[in-house]
Design a protein around this motif. Sequence first.
Motif, PDB file in Angstrom:
ATOM      1  N   LEU A 212      86.130  43.270  30.376  1.00 61.28           N
ATOM      2  CA  LEU A 212      85.545  44.418  29.678  1.00 61.28           C
ATOM      3  C   LEU A 212      84.079  44.185  29.335  1.00 61.28           C
ATOM      4  O   LEU A 212      83.253  45.093  29.461  1.00 61.28           O
ATOM      5  CB  LEU A 212      86.340  44.733  28.408  1.00 61.28           C
ATOM      6  N   VAL A 213      83.742  42.974  28.926  1.00 62.80           N
ATOM      7  CA  VAL A 213      82.341  42.655  28.644  1.00 62.80           C
ATOM      8  C   VAL A 213      81.508  42.762  29.915  1.00 62.80           C
ATOM      9  O   VAL A 213      80.413  43.342  29.917  1.00 62.80           O
ATOM     10  CB  VAL A 213      82.215  41.256  28.004  1.00 62.80           C
ATOM     11  N   LEU A 214      82.012  42.247  31.026  1.00 63.96           N
ATOM     12  CA  LEU A 214      81.284  42.344  32.296  1.00 63.96           C
ATOM     13  C   LEU A 214      81.131  43.796  32.736  1.00 63.96           C
ATOM     14  O   LEU A 214      80.080  44.186  33.258  1.00 63.96           O
ATOM     15  CB  LEU A 214      81.991  41.533  33.374  1.00 63.96           C
ATOM     16  N   LEU A 215      82.160  44.602  32.521  1.00 64.14           N
ATOM     17  CA  LEU A 215      82.087  46.018  32.871  1.00 64.14           C
ATOM     18  C   LEU A 215      81.008  46.728  32.050  1.00 64.14           C
ATOM     19  O   LEU A 215      80.218  47.511  32.586  1.00 64.14           O
ATOM     20  CB  LEU A 215      83.445  46.689  32.650  1.00 64.14           C
ATOM     21  N   ILE A 216      80.940  46.457  30.768  1.00 65.22           N
ATOM     22  CA  ILE A 216      79.928  47.076  29.910  1.00 65.22           C
ATOM     23  C   ILE A 216      78.534  46.640  30.333  1.00 65.22           C
ATOM     24  O   ILE A 216      77.615  47.466  30.427  1.00 65.22           O
ATOM     25  CB  ILE A 216      80.206  46.735  28.436  1.00 65.22           C
ATOM     26  N   ILE A 217      78.342  45.366  30.616  1.00 62.91           N
ATOM     27  CA  ILE A 217      77.032  44.882  31.068  1.00 62.91           C
ATOM     28  C   ILE A 217      76.642  45.553  32.371  1.00 62.91           C
ATOM     29  O   ILE A 217      75.506  46.001  32.544  1.00 62.91           O
ATOM     30  CB  ILE A 217      77.050  43.346  31.210  1.00 62.91           C
ATOM     31  N   PHE A 218      77.581  45.672  33.290  1.00 58.39           N
ATOM     32  CA  PHE A 218      77.301  46.326  34.571  1.00 58.39           C
ATOM     33  C   PHE A 218      76.920  47.786  34.373  1.00 58.39           C
ATOM     34  O   PHE A 218      75.968  48.278  34.972  1.00 58.39           O
ATOM     35  CB  PHE A 218      78.516  46.203  35.495  1.00 58.39           C
ATOM     36  N   MET A 219      77.643  48.501  33.520  1.00 57.53           N
ATOM     37  CA  MET A 219      77.348  49.913  33.300  1.00 57.53           C
ATOM     38  C   MET A 219      75.983  50.115  32.663  1.00 57.53           C
ATOM     39  O   MET A 219      75.264  51.064  32.992  1.00 57.53           O
ATOM     40  CB  MET A 219      78.438  50.546  32.430  1.00 57.53           C
ATOM     41  N   VAL A 220      75.589  49.230  31.766  1.00 60.43           N
ATOM     42  CA  VAL A 220      74.288  49.360  31.105  1.00 60.43           C
ATOM     43  C   VAL A 220      73.164  49.054  32.076  1.00 60.43           C
ATOM     44  O   VAL A 220      72.159  49.767  32.127  1.00 60.43           O
ATOM     45  CB  VAL A 220      74.222  48.442  29.862  1.00 60.43           C
ATOM     46  N   THR A 221      73.302  48.023  32.886  1.00 58.89           N
ATOM     47  CA  THR A 221      72.213  47.650  33.792  1.00 58.89           C
ATOM     48  C   THR A 221      72.063  48.623  34.948  1.00 58.89           C
ATOM     49  O   THR A 221      70.963  48.794  35.456  1.00 58.89           O
ATOM     50  CB  THR A 221      72.412  46.230  34.349  1.00 58.89           C
ATOM     51  N   VAL A 222      73.119  49.275  35.372  1.00 63.57           N
ATOM     52  CA  VAL A 222      73.012  50.241  36.462  1.00 63.57           C
ATOM     53  C   VAL A 222      72.241  51.474  36.018  1.00 63.57           C
ATOM     54  O   VAL A 222      71.495  52.060  36.793  1.00 63.57           O
ATOM     55  CB  VAL A 222      74.416  50.618  36.982  1.00 63.57           C
ATOM     56  N   THR A 223      72.377  51.872  34.763  1.00 63.41           N
ATOM     57  CA  THR A 223      71.725  53.093  34.307  1.00 63.41           C
ATOM     58  C   THR A 223      70.277  52.883  33.891  1.00 63.41           C
ATOM     59  O   THR A 223      69.587  53.858  33.600  1.00 63.41           O
ATOM     60  CB  THR A 223      72.487  53.703  33.121  1.00 63.41           C
ATOM     61  N   LEU A 224      69.790  51.645  33.860  1.00 64.86           N
ATOM     62  CA  LEU A 224      68.394  51.414  33.506  1.00 64.86           C
ATOM     63  C   LEU A 224      67.480  51.908  34.614  1.00 64.86           C
ATOM     64  O   LEU A 224      67.810  51.796  35.789  1.00 64.86           O
ATOM     65  CB  LEU A 224      68.150  49.921  33.267  1.00 64.86           C
ATOM     66  N   PRO A 225      66.324  52.451  34.276  1.00 63.96           N
ATOM     67  CA  PRO A 225      65.414  52.912  35.322  1.00 63.96           C
ATOM     68  C   PRO A 225      64.900  51.742  36.154  1.00 63.96           C
ATOM     69  O   PRO A 225      64.707  50.639  35.666  1.00 63.96           O
ATOM     70  CB  PRO A 225      64.275  53.582  34.558  1.00 63.96           C
ATOM     71  N   ALA A 226      64.673  52.027  37.427  1.00 66.39           N
ATOM     72  CA  ALA A 226      64.253  50.976  38.346  1.00 66.39           C
ATOM     73  C   ALA A 226      62.795  50.575  38.139  1.00 66.39           C
ATOM     74  O   ALA A 226      62.411  49.465  38.432  1.00 66.39           O
ATOM     75  CB  ALA A 226      64.456  51.438  39.785  1.00 66.39           C
ATOM     76  N   VAL A 227      61.990  51.487  37.659  1.00 64.74           N
ATOM     77  CA  VAL A 227      60.563  51.215  37.505  1.00 64.74           C
ATOM     78  C   VAL A 227      60.184  51.407  36.047  1.00 64.74           C
ATOM     79  O   VAL A 227      60.611  52.352  35.407  1.00 64.74           O
ATOM     80  CB  VAL A 227      59.746  52.160  38.412  1.00 64.74           C
ATOM     81  N   GLY A 228      59.358  50.510  35.540  1.00 66.58           N
ATOM     82  CA  GLY A 228      59.000  50.550  34.143  1.00 66.58           C
ATOM     83  C   GLY A 228      57.731  51.314  33.820  1.00 66.58           C
ATOM     84  O   GLY A 228      57.290  51.296  32.685  1.00 66.58           O
ATOM     85  N   VAL A 229      57.103  51.974  34.776  1.00 65.53           N
ATOM     86  CA  VAL A 229      55.875  52.722  34.516  1.00 65.53           C
ATOM     87  C   VAL A 229      56.253  54.053  33.865  1.00 65.53           C
ATOM     88  O   VAL A 229      56.989  54.852  34.441  1.00 65.53           O
ATOM     89  CB  VAL A 229      55.095  52.977  35.829  1.00 65.53           C
ATOM     90  N   PRO A 230      55.771  54.305  32.634  1.00 59.08           N
ATOM     91  CA  PRO A 230      56.135  55.561  31.968  1.00 59.08           C
ATOM     92  C   PRO A 230      55.400  56.749  32.579  1.00 59.08           C
ATOM     93  O   PRO A 230      54.173  56.815  32.557  1.00 59.08           O
ATOM     94  CB  PRO A 230      55.720  55.329  30.512  1.00 59.08           C
TER      95      PRO A 230
END
Length: 146
Positions: free
Chosen positions: A33-51
């Motif tokens: 469950l911890v690995l699943l939560i980490i995976f779900m959070v990192t997948v939804t992060l934007p790929a590029v950090g330029v605002p």
Amino acid sequence: MGMGVSSRGRKGKRSRRAAMAEINVTPLVDVMLVLLIIFMVTVTLPAVGVPVDLPESRAAPVEEKPDQITVSVDSAGTIYIEDTPVPEGGLPAALEVLNRGGEQPLVVLRGDRSLNYGRVMAVMGELGRAGFTSISLVTDGSVSAP
């Protein structure tokens, strides 16, 4: 939780321990469950950090590909390739370094909504001149038709 112990109290006979056939899966489920939560959070992060404040559109979303190149133009007109700013007038040289020969990767162009249309088209023209012919323009989703 414990192991079952069977003792036979007969005269002079040894006592034997019999292991119970139980497997505790609670730690395994916790870790998964911890690995699943980490995976779900990192997948939804934007790929590029330029605002960049993207314009709105009802266009279909573009699939991300592992070999794509993201070019961003912020509200000040600064051009970024991935997260690296490109010096003024240095876009052709930066694109020459990216030109790998063979099949060109998908280029994702992110332009701020406050930019002049000509600035975004100038960047797009340089991309085409450098041989990048597969270019996608990124927008935010919109709920109403223009």
